[in-house]
Design an enzyme around this catalytic site. Structure first.
Site, PDB file in Angstrom:
ATOM      1  N   HIS A 134       0.830  -1.211   0.000  1.00 21.58           N
ATOM      2  CA  HIS A 134       0.000   0.000   0.000  1.00 21.58           C
ATOM      3  C   HIS A 134       0.860   1.254   0.000  1.00 21.58           C
ATOM      4  CE1 HIS A 134      -3.199  -2.806   1.182  1.00 21.58           C
ATOM      5  NE2 HIS A 134      -4.046  -1.880   0.755  1.00 21.58           N
ATOM      6  N   LYS A 138      -0.852   4.997   4.414  1.00 27.50           N
ATOM      7  CA  LYS A 138      -1.745   4.051   5.107  1.00 27.50           C
ATOM      8  C   LYS A 138      -1.172   3.761   6.486  1.00 27.50           C
ATOM      9  CE  LYS A 138      -4.137  -0.376   4.629  1.00 27.50           C
ATOM     10  NZ  LYS A 138      -5.473   0.141   4.839  1.00 27.50           N
TER      11      LYS A 138
END
Ligand SMILES: NC(=O)c1ccc[n+]([C@@H]2O[C@H](COP(=O)([O-])OP(=O)(O)OC[C@H]3O[C@@H](n4cnc5c(N)ncnc54)[C@H](O)[C@@H]3O)[C@@H](O)[C@H]2O)c1
Length: 223
Positions: A134, A138
């Site tokens: 990600h 995040k």
């Protein structure tokens, strides 16, 4: 025409939802709530059939509570909000359900398919590991999607988390057995990947036979 209001409308996901709703001929965008726009959720509920919430875990429950109290269905994408606390919200004092709640931890249809295929494959292959990758903003690791995938699979499935600039949301499930591997990979290349799932939920939330419903798989597959 289904009238749709968006909470978190100035955010990354909320703006994408506003654009997707505006582009759908059967949906009408009637409200954009966000402190950044100076509009509160209470201000947009009067004109809405459905509220879509992509905000923050600490405010989503309050938004859903306000929506249900106003008889407005809620579609929630906010990660990590307390959906369990929403269980008692939908019925009024006489036990009649006034509005439905739908929550999907992942609105990408391809990701939901990957999870289902991984669960099936784990019944036939000796071992598996998950690599989830990600963007570096995040905050949580492992991702909710990876944790849920591992839960759905047989055996103990280790998860590896990668956080790097340039990534959006990606996951590989690698299964291994004698002389072979099987790799299932899903990539969300940008936020539009979540929109078909969000619009599906907006169209279906009013006809759910129970509430809350958690997970896009309940709208995709016959159960
Ligand atoms: N379910 C999924 O498929 C999926 C996919 C991507 C992101 N997400 C989640 O969606 C959420 C939003 O992500 P983002 O990247 O758009 O974040 P973001 O920070 O860009 O946007 C959040 C917005 O919510 C607004 N907000 C804060 N309090 C509010 C309130 N009380 N009422 C209305 N709006 C309020 C903020 O001002 C901000 O504009 C996160 O929890 C993220 O993890 C879920």
């Amino acid at each position: 025409m289904t009238r749709v209001a968006v909470a978190g409308a100035a955010g990354r996901m909320g703006s994408a939802v506003c654009e997707a709703v505006s582009g759908a001929s059967d949906l009408e965008l009637t409200g954009r709530a966000d402190p950044a726009l100076g509009v509160e959720v209470g201000d947009v509920l009067g004109d809405a059939d459905v509220l879509v919430d992509f905000t923050q875990p600490d405010v989503a429950l309050e938004n859903v509570r306000a929506a249900v109290a106003a008889g407005v269905h809620a579609v929630v994408g906010t990660s990590g909000w307390d959906v369990e606390a929403a269980r008692g919200l939908t019925a009024d004092a006489s036990g009649i359900r006034r509005a439905n709640i739908f929550y999907a931890p992942n609105f990408a249809i391809g990701a939901v398919l990957m999870m289902r295929f991984a669960a099936e494959a784990s019944r036939h292959m000796a071992r598996a590991e998950i690599v989830e990758l990600h963007h570096d903003r995040k905050l949580d690791a492992p991702s909710g999607t990876a944790a849920r995938t591992a839960e759905m699979m047989e055996g103990d499935v280790p998860i590896h988390s990668v956080r790097l600039p340039g990534l959006v949301a990606h996951q590989e499930v690698i299964l291994g057995d004698v002389g072979q591997t099987l790799t299932l990979r899903h990539d969300s290349l940008d936020r539009t990947s979540f929109m078909p799932g969000v619009l599906l939920a907006v169209r279906r939330v009013g006809s759910l036979t129970e509430s809350p419903v958690v997970g896009l798989e309940h709208l995709l597959f016959d159960e």
